[in-house]
Write a protein that holds these residues in place. Structure first.
Motif, short mmCIF file in Angstrom:
data_model
loop_
_atom_site.label_atom_id
_atom_site.label_comp_id
_atom_site.label_asym_id
_atom_site.label_seq_id
_atom_site.Cartn_x
_atom_site.Cartn_y
_atom_site.Cartn_z
N LEU A 170 0.84 -1.22 0.00
CA LEU A 170 0.00 0.00 0.00
C LEU A 170 0.87 1.26 0.00
O LEU A 170 0.68 2.18 -0.80
N TRP A 171 1.82 1.30 0.92
CA TRP A 171 2.69 2.47 1.03
C TRP A 171 3.61 2.59 -0.19
O TRP A 171 3.90 3.69 -0.65
N PHE B 34 7.45 1.01 10.03
CA PHE B 34 7.19 -0.41 9.79
C PHE B 34 7.97 -1.29 10.77
O PHE B 34 7.41 -2.22 11.35
N VAL B 56 -1.36 -3.09 13.05
CA VAL B 56 -1.70 -2.29 11.87
C VAL B 56 -2.18 -0.90 12.29
O VAL B 56 -2.09 0.06 11.52
N LEU B 59 -0.01 1.84 11.47
CA LEU B 59 0.07 2.21 10.05
C LEU B 59 -1.26 2.81 9.57
O LEU B 59 -1.37 3.25 8.43
N PRO B 63 -1.95 7.93 8.54
CA PRO B 63 -2.73 8.37 7.37
C PRO B 63 -4.08 8.97 7.75
O PRO B 63 -4.55 9.91 7.09
N MET B 106 -5.82 5.13 2.08
CA MET B 106 -4.82 4.36 2.83
C MET B 106 -5.35 3.96 4.21
O MET B 106 -5.15 2.84 4.69
N ALA B 110 -5.87 0.10 5.44
CA ALA B 110 -5.22 -0.44 6.64
C ALA B 110 -6.27 -0.90 7.65
O ALA B 110 -6.11 -1.95 8.28
N SER B 205 4.91 7.47 13.06
CA SER B 205 3.93 7.19 12.00
C SER B 205 3.26 8.47 11.50
O SER B 205 3.10 8.68 10.29
#
Lengths: 213, 239
Positions: A170-171, B34, B56, B59, B63, B106, B110, B205
């Motif tokens: 995705l990234w 990550f 997750v 991540l 966003p 995004m 996620a 993040s």
């Protein structure tokens, strides 16, 4: 609203308040793995609590442990506790066990086990209910809630690798988009330079023509 | 988008000139996010049936916050356009809204990965936060449909639409307090919190996502600027 309508509305409200409500007084507290259902037998002063997680693994099976809390005036009586899956539907499934309640202000437990493979479904938000019944089977209290049923073997790493790969993809897509924007910008700048040179060249040719007789 | 952003918006000018440093920093921070999120951050087992998948979250949160920030920039520059009729403001609003959509996509992707692991399904329509966020995404898709449909007459109406649509941002954020929601409350009041380690990963993040947003915004503004210059030079060359 007319006076007649107002009287009718008030009458309906009074009826609602005066009519006996549902016998169910049970409720659910907490969330996630901390969720607990509470049931009551007010006549005998017994309240029951049972942990009801949000998910249930059909592969592993599991059990629901009903804890019966007595009060000073509680008399020892048999109780039946039930776990109902999809209550009221064609696929309703019941699991139950019977045991004696507490005598006085003590606690007793009755455990309802659901064997592995008894619920072979993966289904979110499946209606569940827990019920408290007398030893003879009369319903004393019940509460409904929803459970996510699982019938999939989780990967050995808990799915970490899959999640990492999907997230990285995705990234990476977004960074590829950034790269594309960067190259578009460079291409356009090259075109700008070419156009400027072309215009300057034309201007020079024009001025040279002006000076040549 | 034919207009070119002028130097009348210093903060955005800075972003345009430093797009590559922003993107490089974001790339480094993303790798760090990550590694930290998947291998180092504490596992929040309380209340989660799939504690590993919960990672997750690190991540997903960056966003999500960045999408709100992007829509806020779109809102602010739409207001500026409505007040001053500044074409650059309209252009910046449009680019920010487009990036807001990207980051929203995004966030949803996620979130869906986590939902599939935790709930067994990627989406739950009975959840207020999920639905409100989807409505926000669709509203800003509508913003671009409006711009496309109305052509040159679009900016004013589109700006009004963006300003009105922005009301969904706080509504989406507070939906977990206003309505019954299955969406976890981790760092919200009443949530279990992420601890010091988790807070560090969240900060990295958020920084990775925000830098990525600024880098992409800078590049998009730079491309718009060069496109406008090419169009102008092309006209000159044709004459």
């Amino acid at each position: 609203m007319s006076a007649g309508q107002a009287v009718l509305a008030l009458g309906a409200l009074a009826l609602l308040l005066l009519l006996p409500g549902s016998a169910s007084a049970g409720f659910v507290t907490g969330s996630g793995a901390e969720r607990t259902a509470h049931l009551f037998d007010p006549v005998n002063g017994v309240n029951v609590s049972v942990a009801i997680g949000e998910t249930f693994s059909g592969i592993a099976g599991g059990s629901y442990r009903f804890v019966l809390h007595g009060s000073a005036g509680t008399a020892e009586r048999p109780y039946r506790v039930e776990v109902v899956v999809s209550p009221g539907s064609e696929t309703e499934a019941r699991f139950n066990d019977t045991g004696d309640g507490p005598a006085g202000a003590l606690n007793t437990t009755i455990e309802v086990a659901i064997r592995p493979g008894a619920l072979p479904f993966t289904l979110a938000n499946t209606p569940f209910a827990v019920e408290l019944r007398s030893g003879a089977g009369a319903l004393l209290d019940a509460v409904e809630f929803a459970v996510d049923l699982r019938y999939k073997e989780p990967p050995a790493d808990g799915g970490l690798l899959n999640l990492a790969l999907a997230s990285a993809a995705l990234w990476a897509l977004v960074f590829l988009y950034a790269l594309r924007l960067h190259f578009t910008q460079r291409k356009l700048r090259a075109r700008t330079d070419a156009l400027e040179r072309s215009i300057q060249g034309s201007a020079k040719e024009g001025s040279a023509d002006d000076h040549n007789p | 988008m034919e207009a070119a952003p002028s130097a009348a918006h210093p903060p955005l000018d800075f972003v345009r000139r430093n797009a590559l440093p922003f993107l490089s920093s974001s790339a480094a921070l993303t790798v760090a996010t990550f590694i930290l999120a998947l291998l180092w951050a504490p596992t929040l087992s309380q209340g989660f049936s799939a504690p590993v998948a919960q990672r997750v979250f690190y991540l997903h949160f960056g966003p999500a916050i960045t999408s709100y920030a992007a829509f806020t920039v779109a809102f602010a520059y739409s207001l500026l356009y409505l007040r001053k009729g500044d074409g650059d403001a309209d252009l910046i609003a449009a680019h920010s809204a487009a990036l807001g959509l990207l980051f929203a996509a995004m966030t949803i992707a996620a979130g869906a990965l986590w939902g599939a692991a935790e709930w067994g399904v990627a989406w739950r329509f009975e959840d207020a936060r999920l639905d409100m966020y989807l409505v926000l995404l669709l509203t800003f898709i509508g913003y671009f449909a409006l711009r496309r449909q109305l052509g040159s007459g679009a900016p004013r109406l589109a700006a009004l639409y963006a300003v009105a649509g922005y009301a969904l941002v706080p509504l989406s954020y507070f939906s977990i307090y206003l309505w019954q929601s299955l969406h976890p409350r981790v760092i919200s009041p009443g949530g279990q919190g992420v601890g010091a380690g988790g807070a560090l990963v969240l900060s990295v993040s958020i920084a990775a996502s925000l830098f990525l947003f600024f880098g992409l915004l800078g590049l998009r503004l730079a491309v718009s600027e060069v496109e406008a210059r090419v169009a102008r030079l092309q006209r000159e060359a044709d004459v």
